[in-house]
Structures are given as structure tokens and as C-alpha cells.
Design an enzyme around this catalytic site. Structure first.
Site, PDB file in Angstrom:
ATOM      1  N   GLU B  62       8.538  -2.035  -4.246  1.00 16.05           N
ATOM      2  CA  GLU B  62       9.327  -0.889  -3.763  1.00 16.05           C
ATOM      3  C   GLU B  62      10.060  -1.210  -2.461  1.00 16.05           C
ATOM      4  O   GLU B  62      11.129  -0.674  -2.194  1.00 16.05           O
ATOM      5  CB  GLU B  62       8.443   0.345  -3.583  1.00 16.05           C
ATOM      6  CG  GLU B  62       7.974   0.970  -4.891  1.00 16.05           C
ATOM      7  CD  GLU B  62       6.717   0.313  -5.452  1.00 16.05           C
ATOM      8  OE1 GLU B  62       6.248  -0.694  -4.868  1.00 16.05           O
ATOM      9  OE2 GLU B  62       6.209   0.797  -6.487  1.00 16.05           O
ATOM     10  N   PHE B 124      -5.874  10.992  -7.725  1.00 18.04           N
ATOM     11  CA  PHE B 124      -5.479   9.602  -7.951  1.00 18.04           C
ATOM     12  C   PHE B 124      -4.013   9.391  -7.552  1.00 18.04           C
ATOM     13  O   PHE B 124      -3.136  10.135  -7.976  1.00 18.04           O
ATOM     14  CB  PHE B 124      -5.675   9.231  -9.428  1.00 18.04           C
ATOM     15  CG  PHE B 124      -5.259   7.812  -9.713  1.00 18.04           C
ATOM     16  CD1 PHE B 124      -5.919   6.742  -9.115  1.00 18.04           C
ATOM     17  CD2 PHE B 124      -4.180   7.547 -10.538  1.00 18.04           C
ATOM     18  CE1 PHE B 124      -5.516   5.433  -9.353  1.00 18.04           C
ATOM     19  CE2 PHE B 124      -3.768   6.237 -10.779  1.00 18.04           C
ATOM     20  CZ  PHE B 124      -4.447   5.176 -10.188  1.00 18.04           C
ATOM     21  N   GLN B 125      -3.774   8.399  -6.717  1.00 16.30           N
ATOM     22  CA  GLN B 125      -2.440   8.054  -6.206  1.00 16.30           C
ATOM     23  C   GLN B 125      -1.763   9.194  -5.473  1.00 16.30           C
ATOM     24  O   GLN B 125      -0.542   9.309  -5.486  1.00 16.30           O
ATOM     25  CB  GLN B 125      -1.552   7.508  -7.343  1.00 16.30           C
ATOM     26  CG  GLN B 125      -2.081   6.170  -7.864  1.00 16.30           C
ATOM     27  CD  GLN B 125      -1.082   5.417  -8.692  1.00 16.30           C
ATOM     28  OE1 GLN B 125      -0.265   6.014  -9.387  1.00 16.30           O
ATOM     29  NE2 GLN B 125      -1.139   4.096  -8.633  1.00 16.30           N
ATOM     30  N   LYS B 174       4.639  16.152 -10.352  1.00 13.23           N
ATOM     31  CA  LYS B 174       4.810  15.812 -11.758  1.00 13.23           C
ATOM     32  C   LYS B 174       5.082  17.069 -12.596  1.00 13.23           C
ATOM     33  O   LYS B 174       5.901  17.056 -13.521  1.00 13.23           O
ATOM     34  CB  LYS B 174       3.563  15.089 -12.265  1.00 13.23           C
ATOM     35  CG  LYS B 174       3.858  14.218 -13.463  1.00 13.23           C
ATOM     36  CD  LYS B 174       2.715  13.251 -13.735  1.00 13.23           C
ATOM     37  CE  LYS B 174       2.998  12.452 -14.994  1.00 13.23           C
ATOM     38  NZ  LYS B 174       1.884  11.563 -15.344  1.00 13.23           N
ATOM     39  N   MET B 487      11.842 -17.526  15.897  1.00 12.45           N
ATOM     40  CA  MET B 487      12.097 -16.689  17.065  1.00 12.45           C
ATOM     41  C   MET B 487      10.818 -16.463  17.873  1.00 12.45           C
ATOM     42  O   MET B 487      10.857 -16.440  19.100  1.00 12.45           O
ATOM     43  CB  MET B 487      12.707 -15.357  16.622  1.00 12.45           C
ATOM     44  CG  MET B 487      13.161 -14.486  17.759  1.00 12.45           C
ATOM     45  SD  MET B 487      14.325 -15.329  18.844  1.00 12.45           S
ATOM     46  CE  MET B 487      15.880 -14.732  18.215  1.00 12.45           C
TER      47      MET B 487
HETATM   48  C1  LIG Z   1       8.039  -7.501   9.234  1.00 13.62           C
HETATM   49  C2  LIG Z   1       8.107  -8.270  10.492  1.00 13.62           C
HETATM   50  N1  LIG Z   1       7.017  -8.916  10.948  1.00 13.62           N
HETATM   51  C3  LIG Z   1       7.081  -9.631  12.106  1.00 13.62           C
HETATM   52  C4  LIG Z   1       8.235  -9.706  12.811  1.00 13.62           C
HETATM   53  C5  LIG Z   1       8.285 -10.495  14.111  1.00 13.62           C
HETATM   54  N2  LIG Z   1       9.227 -11.602  14.033  1.00 13.62           N
HETATM   55  C6  LIG Z   1      10.489 -11.510  14.487  1.00 13.62           C
HETATM   56  S1  LIG Z   1      11.368 -12.896  14.255  1.00 13.62           S
HETATM   57  C7  LIG Z   1      10.066 -13.674  13.525  1.00 13.62           C
HETATM   58  C8  LIG Z   1      10.168 -15.081  13.043  1.00 13.62           C
HETATM   59  C9  LIG Z   1      11.072 -15.204  11.888  1.00 13.62           C
HETATM   60  O1  LIG Z   1      10.907 -16.500  11.373  1.00 13.62           O
HETATM   61  P1  LIG Z   1      11.869 -17.029  10.226  1.00 13.62           P
HETATM   62  O2  LIG Z   1      11.985 -16.026   9.153  1.00 13.62           O
HETATM   63  O3  LIG Z   1      11.420 -18.376   9.829  1.00 13.62           O
HETATM   64  O4  LIG Z   1      13.275 -17.090  10.939  1.00 13.62           O
HETATM   65  P2  LIG Z   1      13.752 -17.966  12.216  1.00 13.62           P
HETATM   66  O5  LIG Z   1      13.450 -17.190  13.453  1.00 13.62           O
HETATM   67  O6  LIG Z   1      12.979 -19.252  12.172  1.00 13.62           O
HETATM   68  O7  LIG Z   1      15.200 -18.145  12.012  1.00 13.62           O
HETATM   69  C10 LIG Z   1       8.957 -12.834  13.497  1.00 13.62           C
HETATM   70  C11 LIG Z   1       7.640 -13.200  12.959  1.00 13.62           C
HETATM   71  C12 LIG Z   1       9.338  -8.991  12.302  1.00 13.62           C
HETATM   72  N3  LIG Z   1      10.506  -8.953  12.942  1.00 13.62           N
HETATM   73  N4  LIG Z   1       9.257  -8.307  11.150  1.00 13.62           N
END
Ligand SMILES: Cc1ncc(C[n+]2csc(CCOP(=O)(O)OP(=O)(O)O)c2C)c(N)n1
Lengths: 178, 572
Positions: B62, B124-125, B174, B487
Site C-alpha cells: 500500500e 479483525f483488521q 463494509k 547522507m
Molecule cells: C523512511 C526513512 N528512513 C530513514 C531516513 C533517514 N535517511 C535520510 S537519507 C538516508 C540515507 C539514504 O541512503 P541511500 O538511499 O543509499 O541514498 P544516498 O544518501 O546514499 O544517496 C537515510 C537513512 C529517511 N529519510 N527516510
């Protein structure tokens, strides 16, 4: 500077709106001092009266976010000097304390409190006023033993004379212009 | 609004579920994204009869369905529609709803719910999805009677797309789906408690024009409001007439062609050097359809203190929320800019534009050149994006995920057309890219859609390769693989003593995964193969996954460290 403000929120009569209204406060970590929900003078429109102690700037932002909710008709905030407001308090005491000519009876008379129910073992006293008034009565009765105490949230009407209906008309006009 | 409802349907007895389908048709919906389950089965059963009118895209999760609906909405400007079952189906939508709320994306989500007599019994659900979604929806509503469905859906569409757009959730029990009633549909055009936009106050326009005409060093900062308000043309005219340099928030990118002589780049934490530095030198800051997010302002106490501020904004709750304005123009920006244009005097602000140019040259020499055209060393994200630009000529829709590659794409991708950058700005939702790109491609089948995604984020919704396979949507997937949650690793390097706690990743073989889904793929590790591989991918007929091994420990600069002022932006 933090001050006491009262926010009045007028909403459509719909399930869940209290939740939507309170979320705006919880999101900003604001403590609500009291909240009252009731009908308003217009059928189908509810009003919430919310008392809080915050800086005006923040109160203003909260009011705008309340007003932004789709089912909120209007929201305002007022300082205490722009409102007529009251709270009601109920005090449950042992009936034996209320012998005529006794000290408790004198206190009740001085505070213009009313006896609203007398049972063999307890009596319920009512006092309406500002929070300080109902609190003062509480303090004076406390040494005699208060069996139960409850105070309502604030109910308030504003001093400015504009009516809800006029506001509603204004909205109707601005939206229909588009 | 013209209702598309067929005459013969009016007044006919329909089930609630059929009514849902009819209402969607009446609202002009052609495509919806979703996933079936017990509590929404009557609606799915009805959809079976409307396969010609309503194209249902079956996602693999979803969250994928809702991000696809977001990508569809953001690329087309239409309302995205998403359907899910109760309980886990509904809760799986929440991330997308929150994302759409903070990025003002018009969505109508329809969830099934348990029978009304079971509400509140832990059936349920059963989950209280109305309660759960309340803080992240513009409006939501639970329907327990079939006859209330048309009015709820009509109001839902009206609320989602009018004023400042946002997500709406309608939860239908439902029994309401099974119940029958005499169907009528009236599109909603007015809700008495809701003012989507206020009429623009002429006096505020006059004041704004005065300030703009007097300004010696004006700077426009614009956001998604320009494109949500379909005001791109007016916006450009204003800039050109008054000679106003303009910089974009992440959400505003592509509202002005990136090659326009007055486009100064992106604002904020990883934005361009000149507009960040000069925010604290301008004498007038003209904010248009943006909301001063903390990633844009850096330290608010040190943000544009010297400048007067004009704020064009449709949402009154945004005015003075973060930055005190001198003139607020509340209302639709297309209307406001149209009224402003004749009041502006012709200006070119040559000296002021030269200040920008000087700083742009500096950023270019010290940073951008080595990022876009490195001569040796590992492949940079910047050069990959630059090569894509050269091939697509700024005509592609670029969809990003979240992280270093996102900032690089926002900094370096070129755009000629509005609505061609789709990214999760406000929420920063990893996993957004792949499904959003699919939704964008389905919405804009004639456009090249390039998904730029990290090795981390692609794995958050990688199951949507299945949806890409099944729909045949020709999405071009560019995985920029640095073997890290880049990042986060960058922040660990800069602010946590290089303690790389849980950011290194052992990745799967992405080619094999793509192959499993019948999607062509390739991996590039050498610079000399890059251009040809990109061409190959972009010219390929169907979808394609290209993995590029980029430098593992490269950082995104410039950077405004948290707590610093925008003018303290660091080039390294
Ligand atoms: C759902 C979610 N979980 C955690 C984060 C924290 N976060 C931001 S950037 C990042 C790293 C992303 O790594 P990647 O997808 O390899 O991209 P890159 O930065 O290496 O280009 C994380 C874990 C987020 N933004 N969203």
C-alpha cells in the site's frame, strides 16, 4: 510574555472534531488549562472554549491553524479583559457540617454559594464564578473535610458585539465571489 | 464543474460500492492505485465492472500504491486516488498521507473498514484509521451508510484539490459498501466552514509593488505554490519585468526553467552558494508560495534580518509562522501576480545580478566543475546527472528518493518544463522514488521519466518493480550505489567523528533482481562506459535499471550546518 488567553472555536457538529482540535495543541506541546464543548447560538454549530497560558504570538499561530481545519467555521482568541467568563464548582460535604448557625453555613453565605442537594449523609454545594472564587471557597471548606470536588472548564462569551451569523455571512460572500 | 456522470445512472439504485466507482468516474478519475483486502472487497468487486472507465494499478504494497498516486498527482496536477483495505492496508498508507500533507499533494484515499456494528470492538483488521490519520490529513471522514458516500467523496475531491491542496481520507464501513440507495451525485463546490482561498487584498498588492519598485537588492524565494497555483507564466513575467533574481525551495524546482537567466538555483542546506549568501544581503525578500522550512532558513534568528519581507501565500496559517512579514499578500498567487504585474516598473538590477554571478562563478570553480566533470577518481553523482541532462536536454521528469543523490539531482538536474521534479521535500521519505516514478510515468506516458535513487532507498520499496513489470510502465531507474546510507554517513563523517554506525550496506545484485522482474539492467563501474550506458537506458523502449557505482565516501556540498546562518554556508 505568557498570559491567560481563551480560544473560542466554532465547528460543524461532526464526530472526531474534538480530536482534530486538540491535535493542534498537542503537536505544539501546549498544555490546555481547561476545555469546554457545547452548542452555540446557531443550530448545528458547536463551540469549544479553550483556556491556555501562552504567549500571544503562539496563540495567534494556533488560532490560524485551528481555523485552517476544513470543518472549523471560525476561531478567535481573547484576553481575559475581553470576555465574560465563569466556571462552576460543586462541593460535596457531610450533611452534619451544615447545622444552622454553624461555621460552614456562615462560609457558604459569605461566598453566595448555593445548596443544591441534601441527602441524609451528604450535601452538595454549588458556586459559580471565576476560578479564584471557587478556589477560595474550596480553601475555606477544606479544613472541614470535602468529600468530593469538581470544577467545570470555562464558559465564556466575548464582549465584542459581532455575531457568529455575521462571520458566517462574510465567509459565504468571500467564497461565493470566487 | 461538469459532471461526467451518465444520464442513465442518475436515480438508479446502486450499492455503496458501485457508487464509489460512479463517483470516481464523475470526478474525472481515470487511474487509481491500490491493493485489495477483506474490508474493501465490495468496492473491488464493483471495479471489476468498470475496467474500461477506471484503470486500477495493483501495487505490491500500500505504501507503493500511495506514493504512486502522489507521483501521478504531482506530474499531472490531477487528484491522485488510492484504495486500501482496513487495518494493515490502511496503516500502510500513513507514510504517504503524511508525505502528501506536508508537500501539499492532492490525494483522495479510500479505505475499507469493518462493519459499522463492529466499530470499536477490536474486530479483525479494525484500526481507527480516521483517528490515526487525523494529524496528517487535510480532511478525513468515516462513512457508515451507503447513501452518504456520494456527498463524502464529492467533498473529499473538492477539499483535496482546492486552496492549498492536501490528502483526504474516506473510510467506508463494509455495510455501507453493501447497502443500496438511489444514486445521485452532485459535485461539491462549497463548504461553509472552509475558505479555500481568500480574495487578494488590493492594498497589499500596492504595498508590495512599492517595495519591489524601491528595492535595490531584491531576492525572490519561491516554492511549490507557484506551480500548484499554475502561475508559472505570471511568475516569469514578474521576474523579467522587475529584474528579480529568484531561487527555489526544493519543492519549487522546475516552476522556472533552470536555464533562465534569473534562476539562481536552490535555497537551503545543500542549495546554491549565491542565493544562500545573498539572502543575508538583500534589502527585500519576496517569498512566493513557500513556507520558510527550517532546511531553507537555517538559523531563523540570523535569516534575512536586514531585509523587508513580502510573503505571497495562499494559506493564512503560513503567514508570520516562521518569518515576520512586512507585507503579506494572502490568496491565490496567480491572481496576485497578475494584479502585481502592471504596478511594477522595469528594472534590471545589473550590479546586484553581478554579485550573484561572482558567487556563482566561485561555487562553480571551487565545487561544481569537479563534481560535474571530474577527470579522475571514482564516478561522482553529479557527473551522472550532468550526463543525463545532456541526453534528455531538460525534457525528462526526474523523480528522486531521499539522501545525497536527491540533493545532487536537485542541484544539477536541468528542467525546461514545470512539474518535472518530483521529490519528497517536507517529509524526506526514503522509498518514495520508485513508486512515485511509476505513478508519474502512468500519468505522463509520453514523457521520459527518470528515477534517481540510492542503494538504500531503492530497497525500501523495491517490490514495486513488480508493479512496473505488470503495468509495463517504461520507468528508467538509475541506482546511484555508494554502498552506504550516504547522507547519514556524511553526517557521521562531519559531526560524529566518522563513527559509521549502521550505515554501511551489503547490497544485493540489483541486475539479478531486475532480471527476476523481467526488467533490463546493467551496471557501470567505469567512467568511460557511463555515457553510452545512459544513452542505452534512455533509448530503451521499456523500463530499465542502470546501477552506477559511485564514490563511496563523497559528500554533498555546499552545506549550511544545522544551527548556522544561511550566509555561513560552507563550500567544503
Ligand atoms: C523512511 C526513512 N528512513 C530513514 C531516513 C533517514 N535517511 C535520510 S537519507 C538516508 C540515507 C539514504 O541512503 P541511500 O538511499 O543509499 O541514498 P544516498 O544518501 O546514499 O544517496 C537515510 C537513512 C529517511 N529519510 N527516510
Amino acid at each position: 510574555m505568557k498570559k491567560q488567553y481563551t480560544i473560542s472555536v466554532f465547528t460543524e457538529d461532526q464526530i472526531g472534531l474534538l480530536n482534530r482540535v486538540s491535535i493542534i495543541f498537542t503537536r505544539r506541546h501546549i498544555n490546555i488549562e481547561s476545555i469546554t464543548a457545547s452548542e452555540s447560538e446557531m443550530q448545528g454549530i458547536h463551540r469549544y472554549t479553550i483556556v491556555l497560558h501562552e504567549a500571544e504570538d503562539l496563540v495567534m499561530k494556533v488560532v490560524k491553524q485551528l481555523e485552517k481545519q476544513v470543518d472549523v467555521v471560525m476561531a478567535f482568541y481573547h484576553g481575559n479583559d475581553e470576555l465574560i467568563h465563569q466556571e462552576i464548582a460543586l462541593y460535596k460535604l457531610e450533611t452534619a457540617l451544615l447545622v444552622s448557625g454553624g461555621k460552614v453555613e456562615k462560609i457558604l453565605r459569605e461566598h453566595h454559594a448555593r445548596i443544591i442537594s441534601v441527602e441524609p449523609d451528604f450535601t452538595v454545594i454549588e458556586k459559580t464564578g471565576f476560578k479564584e472564587d471557587t478556589q477560595r471557597l474550596f480553601n475555606e471548606l477544606e479544613p472541614y473535610g470535602i468529600l468530593e470536588f469538581a470544577r467545570s472548564g470555562r464558559v465564556a462569551v466575548t464582549k465584542p458585539m459581532k455575531q457568529l451569523k455575521e462571520y458566517l455571512n462574510e465567509i459565504e460572500i468571500t467564497t461565493l465571489k470566487q | 464543474m461538469e459532471t461526467l456522470l451518465k444520464e442513465e445512472i442518475k436515480g438508479k439504485t446502486l450499492s455503496g460500492a458501485e457508487a464509489v466507482a460512479q463517483c470516481l468516474i464523475a470526478e474525472g478519475v481515470e487511474t487509481l492505485f491500490g491493493y485489495p483486502g477483506g474490508a474493501i472487497m465490495p468496492v473491488y468487486d464493483a471495479l471489476y465492472d468498470y475496467q474500461n472507465e477506471l484503470k486500477h494499478v495493483l501495487a505490491r504494497h500500500e505504501q507503493g500504491a500511495i506514493h504512486a498516486a502522489q507521483g501521478y498527482a504531482r506530474s499531472t496536477g490531477k487528484v491522485g486516488v488510492c484504495i486500501a483495505t482496513s487495518g494493515p492496508g490502511a496503516t500502510n498508507l500513513i507514510t504517504g498521507i503524511a508525505d502528501a500533507q506536508i508537500d501539499s499533494t492532492p490525494l483522495v484515499c479510500i479505505t475499507g473498514q469493518v462493519h459499522s456494528h463492529l466499530l470499536g470492538t477490536d474486530a479483525f483488521q479494525e484500526t481507527d484509521v480516521v483517528g490515526i490519520s487525523m494529524p496528517v490529513t487535510k480532511w478525513n471522514y468515516q462513512v457508515t451508510r451507503a447513501e452518504d458516500i456520494p456527498a463524502a467523496i464529492a467533498k473529499g475531491f473538492y477539499v483535496a484539490k482546492s486552496g492549498r491542496p492536501g490528502p483526504v481520507l474516506i473510510d467506508i464501513t463494509k455495510d455501507a459498501q453493501f447497502g443500496t440507495f438511489e444514486f445521485i451525485y452532485k459535485p461539491c463546490q462549497h463548504v461553509r466552514s472552509y475558505v479555500p482561498k481568500r480574495a487578494v487584498d488590493q492594498a497589499s498588492i500596492v504595498k508590495a509593488a512599492e517595495l519591489i519598485n524601491q528595492a535595490k537588492k531584491p531576492l525572490v524565494v519561491f516554492g511549490q505554490g507557484v506551480l500548484l497555483g499554475k502561475a508559472e507564466a505570471e511568475f516569469k513575467q514578474i521576474l523579467e519585468k522587475a529584474g528579480l533574481p529568484a531561487a527555489s525551495t526544493i519543492m519549487g524546482i522546475s516552476a522556472l526553467p533552470t536555464e533562465h537567466y534569473l534562476y539562481m538555483g536552490m535555497l537551503g542546506m545543500h542549495g546554491n552558494y549565491a542565493p544562500n549568501v545573498l539572502t543575508n544581503s538583500c534589502d527585500l525578500l519576496i517569498a512566493i508560495g513557500m513556507r520558510f522550512d527550517d532546511r531553507v532558513t537555517g538559523n531563523v534568528e540570523k535569516y534575512a534580518r536586514q531585509a523587508k519581507v513580502i510573503h505571497f501565500e495562499i494559506d493564512p496559517a503560513e503567514v508570520d509562522k516562521i518569518i515576520k512579514t512586512d507585507v503579506a499578500v494572502v490568496g491565490d498567487c496567480k491572481e496576485a501576480l497578475n494584479q502585481l504585474l502592471p504596478l511594477l516598473e522595469n528594472r534590471s538590477h545589473v550590479g546586484w545580478l553581478n554579485e550573484f554571478q561572482r558567487l556563482r562563478d566561485l561555487e562553480s570553480e571551487q565545487l561544481i566543475q569537479s563534481e560535474l566533470e571530474p577527470e579522475s577518481g571514482e564516478i561522482t553523482m553529479g557527473e551522472v546527472i550532468e550526463q543525463v541532462n545532456r541526453i534528455t536536454k531538460g525534457e525528462a521528469i526526474v523523480v528522486t528518493d531521499v539522501g545525497q543523490h536527491q540533493m545532487m539531482a536537485c542541484r544539477y538536474a536541468k528542467f525546461k518544463r514545470s512539474r518535472s521534479l518530483i521529490t519528497s521535500g517536507g517529509l524526506g521519505t526514503m522509498g518514495f522514488c520508485l513508486p512515485a516514478a511509476l505513478g508519474a510515468k502512468i500519468g505522463m506516458p509520453d514523457k521520459q521519466v527518470v528515477a534517481i535513487v540510492g542503494d538504500g532507498g531503492v530497497q525500501m520499496t523495491i517490490q514495486e518493480l513488480g508493479t512496473i513489470m505488470q503495468t509495463g510502465a517504461a520507468v528508467k531507474i538509475l541506482v546511484l550505489n555508494n554502498q552506504f546510507l550516504g547522507m547519514v554517513r556524511q553526517w557521521q563523517e562531519l559531526f560524529f567523528d566518522k563513527r559509521y554506525s549502521s550505515t554501511m550496506m551489503i547490497n544485493p545484485n540489483f541486475q539479478l533482481i531486475a532480471q527476476g522482474y523481467g526488467i533490463e539492467s546493467r551496471k557501470v563501474e567505469k567512467r568511460e562506459d557511463l555515457n553510452e550506458a545512459l544513452k542505452n537506458m534512455l533509448e530503451h523502449e521499456g523500463s530499465f535499471l542502470l546501477e552506477v557505482a559511485v564514490g563511496q565516501e563523497f559528500n554533498v556540498f555546499p552545506m549550511v550546518p544545522t544551527g548556522s546562518s544561511v550566509s555561513e554556508i560552507r563550500l567544503k
